[in-house]
Design an enzyme around this catalytic site. Structure first.
Site, short mmCIF file in Angstrom:
data_model
loop_
_atom_site.label_atom_id
_atom_site.label_comp_id
_atom_site.label_asym_id
_atom_site.label_seq_id
_atom_site.Cartn_x
_atom_site.Cartn_y
_atom_site.Cartn_z
N ILE A 287 19.22 -0.01 1.08
CA ILE A 287 17.97 0.86 1.33
C ILE A 287 17.06 0.07 0.95
CG2 ILE A 287 16.63 3.04 0.69
CD1 ILE A 287 19.38 4.28 0.44
N ASP B 125 17.02 -8.27 -14.82
CA ASP B 125 17.19 -7.31 -15.12
C ASP B 125 16.70 -5.96 -15.35
OD1 ASP B 125 19.37 -5.00 -15.62
OD2 ASP B 125 20.84 -6.36 -16.57
N LYS C 221 6.19 0.73 -16.36
CA LYS C 221 5.16 0.01 -17.32
C LYS C 221 4.98 -1.06 -17.01
CE LYS C 221 4.27 1.49 -21.33
NZ LYS C 221 3.17 1.93 -21.93
N SER D 225 15.08 7.80 -5.67
CA SER D 225 16.17 8.98 -5.69
C SER D 225 17.50 9.16 -5.32
CB SER D 225 15.24 10.15 -6.57
OG SER D 225 15.93 10.32 -7.45
N LYS E 180 18.97 10.31 -12.41
CA LYS E 180 18.27 10.91 -10.78
C LYS E 180 17.31 11.82 -11.55
CE LYS E 180 19.78 7.63 -8.04
NZ LYS E 180 18.88 6.28 -8.51
#
Ligand code: COA
Length: 312
Positions: free
Chosen positions: A33, A81, A141, A174, A192
């Site tokens: 996606i 990661d 962040k 999500s 989620k």
């Protein structure tokens, strides 16, 4: 041939060059996606940086995306990661050094598998929370200062298309399964649901600085790892009657929602969720009623026979 290829990733209504000079940073960017979302933005002028855990897969995907448009620059950083903040921050800084900034972020890295709570070790539960939820927070962040900078340059008055285009926008990828709950997905649903709340918080705290934060929630999208895994649990393998649209979605349809949110079309959309599922999760209220079978009954001539509704 090139047009056919492009049509797999975005609708024809978008104007070329709307993201020219812009940079998108995407975690999980080699996935089914997210790669389509980024590729669509690259077609429309953006440069991109995708990161992933698998080096070969990430670099190969970046090379393939770069072929979408002459002059496109697409960086692929593997062995990153999202659970490791320092490694993610280094990738962000490298992206900015090589591409000049970050205007759009897609937090898409996710991990999942089917397991009931009895088979879910504390480490397994934590792994999914760490990748999906904490990883999304890390992504936010690490990119926030660049998003703020971009947002300041691209304020919209809502009346005229900003001459420098748009920027300062983040999308969290999500899902819809947490809306209704589903067996074997406690870890996924909890993660989620957290991401949905995280996005809303960003909208509240950073909206005043011009940033928009939204959720794209894909439902059953064809040929993706997620649907291969979840279709069996959702009863969609071989029976699409629970999807009002009557078919699986395509990655292009998720990419179109992404373009909508990042382009001027999305300037006043903040703290929202764009569900791309053909109406699928809404069918939770649809019963397996023999009297009113879904969706056949709605499509039948019988629908206008009022007498049947008053029978007790
Ligand atoms: N059922 C139950 N537990 C499972 C599992 C399964 N199918 N798959 C992994 N786990 C558990 C492991 O056993 C381990 O727990 P334990 O050591 O207590 O037994 C824990 O999850 C972590 O596994 P590990 O392989 O060390 O994790 P990882 O960090 O390398 O991988 C995962 C993360 C588990 C999410 C893995 O499924 C993954 O890498 N997925 C990436 C691809 C993906 O899922 N994409 C989906 C997009 S929708």
């Amino acid at each position: 041939m090139a047009d056919n290829e492009r049509a797999k990733y975005l609708s024809s209504n978008w104007r070329d060059g709307i993201f020219a000079g812009k940079v998108v940073f995407c975690t999980g960017g080699a996935g089914d996606i997210c790669s389509a979302q980024v590729r669509a933005l690259v077609y429309l002028g953006a440069d991109a940086c995708i990161i992933g855990r698998n080096v070969e897969k990430t670099e190969r995907m970046a090379r393939s995306m770069a072929e979408s448009r002459p002059e496109a620059k697409v960086l692929g950083f593997g062995a990153v990661d999202v659970r490791d903040y320092d490694s993610l921050k280094s990738a962000v800084d490298r992206c900015v050094k090589e591409l000049g900034g970050i205007d759009f972020v897609i937090a898409g890295a996710a991990g999942n598998f089917l397991a009931p709570i009895t088979q879910l070790s504390p480490k397994a539960f934590r792994s999914v929370i760490d990748i999906d939820l904490i990883g999304s927070y890390h992504t936010l962040k690490a990119t926030l200062s660049y998003l703020e900078r971009s947002a300041a340059k691209h304020r919209s008055d809502g009346l005229t298309t900003p001459s420098k285009g748009t920027g300062g926008r983040i999308i969290f990828v999500s899902a819809t399964l947490q809306y209704r709950g589903i067996p074997l997905q406690t870890h996924g649903c909890v993660a989620k649901a957290g991401i949905d709340t995280l996005s809303a918080q960003v909208a509240i705290e950073f909206g005043p600085r011009g940033i928009t934060s939204n959720i794209v929630a894909p439902g059953p999208i064809a040929e993706t790892e997620g649907v291969k895994r979840l279709a069996r649990v959702e009863g969609l393998d071989g029976d699409l009657s629970r999807i009002p649209a009557g078919r699986f979605g395509s990655v292009k349809e998720v990419a179109d929602a992404t373009i909508f949110l990042f382009a001027d079309t999305g300037s006043y959309v903040n703290g929202a969720t764009v569900v791309v599922d053909g109406g699928s999760w809404r069918t939770q209220g649809v019963s397996d009623s023999k009297a009113f079978p879904y969706p056949g009954f709605l499509l039948s001539r019988n629908i206008d026979d009022n007498a049947q509704y008053t029978k007790l």
